[in-house]
Design a protein around this motif. Structure first.
Motif, mmCIF file in Angstrom:
data_model
loop_
_atom_site.group_PDB
_atom_site.id
_atom_site.type_symbol
_atom_site.label_atom_id
_atom_site.label_comp_id
_atom_site.label_asym_id
_atom_site.label_seq_id
_atom_site.Cartn_x
_atom_site.Cartn_y
_atom_site.Cartn_z
ATOM 1 N N LYS A 15 -6.754 33.355 -15.045
ATOM 2 C CA LYS A 15 -6.439 32.157 -14.115
ATOM 3 C C LYS A 15 -5.323 32.984 -13.858
ATOM 4 O O LYS A 15 -4.127 33.336 -14.890
ATOM 5 C CB LYS A 15 -5.921 30.982 -15.308
ATOM 6 C CG LYS A 15 -5.364 29.778 -15.013
ATOM 7 C CD LYS A 15 -5.033 28.684 -16.030
ATOM 8 C CE LYS A 15 -3.254 29.275 -16.245
ATOM 9 N NZ LYS A 15 -2.237 28.873 -15.196
ATOM 10 N N PRO A 16 -5.055 32.162 -12.335
ATOM 11 C CA PRO A 16 -4.118 33.519 -12.279
ATOM 12 C C PRO A 16 -2.972 32.058 -12.516
ATOM 13 O O PRO A 16 -2.590 30.921 -12.988
ATOM 14 C CB PRO A 16 -4.118 32.832 -10.240
ATOM 15 C CG PRO A 16 -5.376 33.102 -10.326
ATOM 16 C CD PRO A 16 -6.134 32.018 -11.983
ATOM 17 N N ALA A 17 -1.690 32.724 -11.921
ATOM 18 C CA ALA A 17 -0.674 31.953 -12.035
ATOM 19 C C ALA A 17 -0.328 30.613 -10.600
ATOM 20 O O ALA A 17 -1.097 31.013 -9.867
ATOM 21 C CB ALA A 17 1.067 32.262 -11.497
ATOM 22 N N GLY A 18 0.194 29.501 -11.457
ATOM 23 C CA GLY A 18 0.067 28.300 -10.078
ATOM 24 C C GLY A 18 -1.875 27.160 -10.225
ATOM 25 O O GLY A 18 -1.570 26.679 -9.531
ATOM 26 N N VAL A 19 -2.582 27.833 -11.147
ATOM 27 C CA VAL A 19 -3.713 27.442 -11.644
ATOM 28 C C VAL A 19 -3.392 25.905 -12.388
ATOM 29 O O VAL A 19 -3.350 27.028 -13.702
ATOM 30 C CB VAL A 19 -4.137 27.910 -10.724
ATOM 31 C CG1 VAL A 19 -6.596 26.905 -11.082
ATOM 32 C CG2 VAL A 19 -4.955 28.588 -9.700
ATOM 33 N N ILE A 20 -3.847 25.151 -12.695
ATOM 34 C CA ILE A 20 -3.806 24.010 -13.701
ATOM 35 C C ILE A 20 -5.013 24.755 -14.563
ATOM 36 O O ILE A 20 -5.840 25.108 -14.195
ATOM 37 C CB ILE A 20 -3.210 22.744 -13.485
ATOM 38 C CG1 ILE A 20 -4.707 22.512 -12.499
ATOM 39 C CG2 ILE A 20 -2.425 22.372 -12.902
ATOM 40 C CD1 ILE A 20 -4.558 20.612 -12.192
ATOM 41 N N SER A 21 -4.713 24.288 -16.136
ATOM 42 C CA SER A 21 -6.323 25.126 -16.775
ATOM 43 C C SER A 21 -6.816 23.932 -16.934
ATOM 44 O O SER A 21 -8.096 24.277 -17.287
ATOM 45 C CB SER A 21 -6.106 24.874 -17.606
ATOM 46 O OG SER A 21 -4.033 26.075 -18.317
ATOM 47 N N THR A 22 -6.681 22.223 -16.375
ATOM 48 C CA THR A 22 -7.492 21.045 -16.757
ATOM 49 C C THR A 22 -8.372 21.015 -15.639
ATOM 50 O O THR A 22 -8.133 21.399 -14.033
ATOM 51 C CB THR A 22 -7.312 20.196 -17.268
ATOM 52 O OG1 THR A 22 -5.823 20.400 -16.050
ATOM 53 C CG2 THR A 22 -6.672 20.111 -18.736
#
Length: 219
Positions: A15-22
């Motif tokens: 997961k890149p920084a700045g992207v939400i997990s959901t």
């Protein structure tokens, strides 16, 4: 999308920084569907990383796998290890942090409190000091519980804020928050075999300040 492993039941990726997990517009499930070339793929979130945090995550590709991985998380069979770089040096080279955390919805922050109260949760993690340089420390963190902003709140409470974490007392260090989901371990629901995945953080500041030889090996 950096995919580490994929089968018909689950996918392990970065997961890149700045992207939400959901599963929201622009979130990881949408990016995974794009990477798989299937806009209707059933991509289910079973654990989360803060939006500003990057590293390894696993997503289920059907409801049965999602249910089993969620069970492993609830029963502490799902193993998560992080790397962090903090300002300062922990007093002990290794230890266990046990705190009571309270989440403020108004401030969107998590705080350590002195005693249990309505809405509070116990929080436990174990850490090991890997290296120090110029009053900065790289630590390995093993989560025992998984509370919102747990690592950030517990280390800040001990005056060890993470680099780049301005929300929790860090400075404007010119970098993303120095917290990386380094290793995941779980039982593959289909095969019954325990699987472990490990990926080093990117070769950029502040990770580049430390020799990669200090990273814990996959044991």
């Amino acid at each position: 999308m950096n995919i580490i492993y994929c089968n018909s039941d689950l996918i392990v990726c970065i997961k890149p920084a700045g992207v939400i997990s959901t599963d929201e517009p622009g979130g990881m499930p949408e990016l995974i569907r794009n990477a798989l070339g299937d806009e209707n793929a059933d991509v289910r979130t079973v654990h989360r990383l803060d939006q500003v945090v990057s590293g390894l995550m696993v997503y289920a590709l059907n409801p049965e796998t999602a249910s089993e991985l969620s069970r492993q998380i609830r029963e502490n069979q799902f193993k998560k290890t992080y790397l962090a770089i903090v300002h300062g040096v922990p007093q002990e080279r290794s230890g266990r942090m046990e705190d009571i955390l309270l989440r403020s919805k108004e401030k969107h922050k998590t705080f350590v409190v002195n005693k249990p109260c309505r809405g509070s949760q116990d929080a436990v993690l174990e850490y090991e000091l890997l290296a120090t340089k110029d009053d900065k420390s790289m630590v390995e963190i093993r989560l025992i519980t998984g509370r919102t902003h747990q690592i950030r709140a517990q280390f800040t409470h001990r005056r060890l804020p993470l680099l780049g974490d301005k929300k929790y007392g860090g400075r404007d260090d010119g970098c993303n928050i120095a917290l990386w989901s380094y290793r995941l371990g779980f039982v593959n629901p289909a095969s019954g075999k325990f699987m472990r995945f490990q990926v080093k953080p990117p070769k950029e500041y502040p990770w580049s300040e430390f020799d990669p030889s200090v990273y814990p090996r996959l044991g």
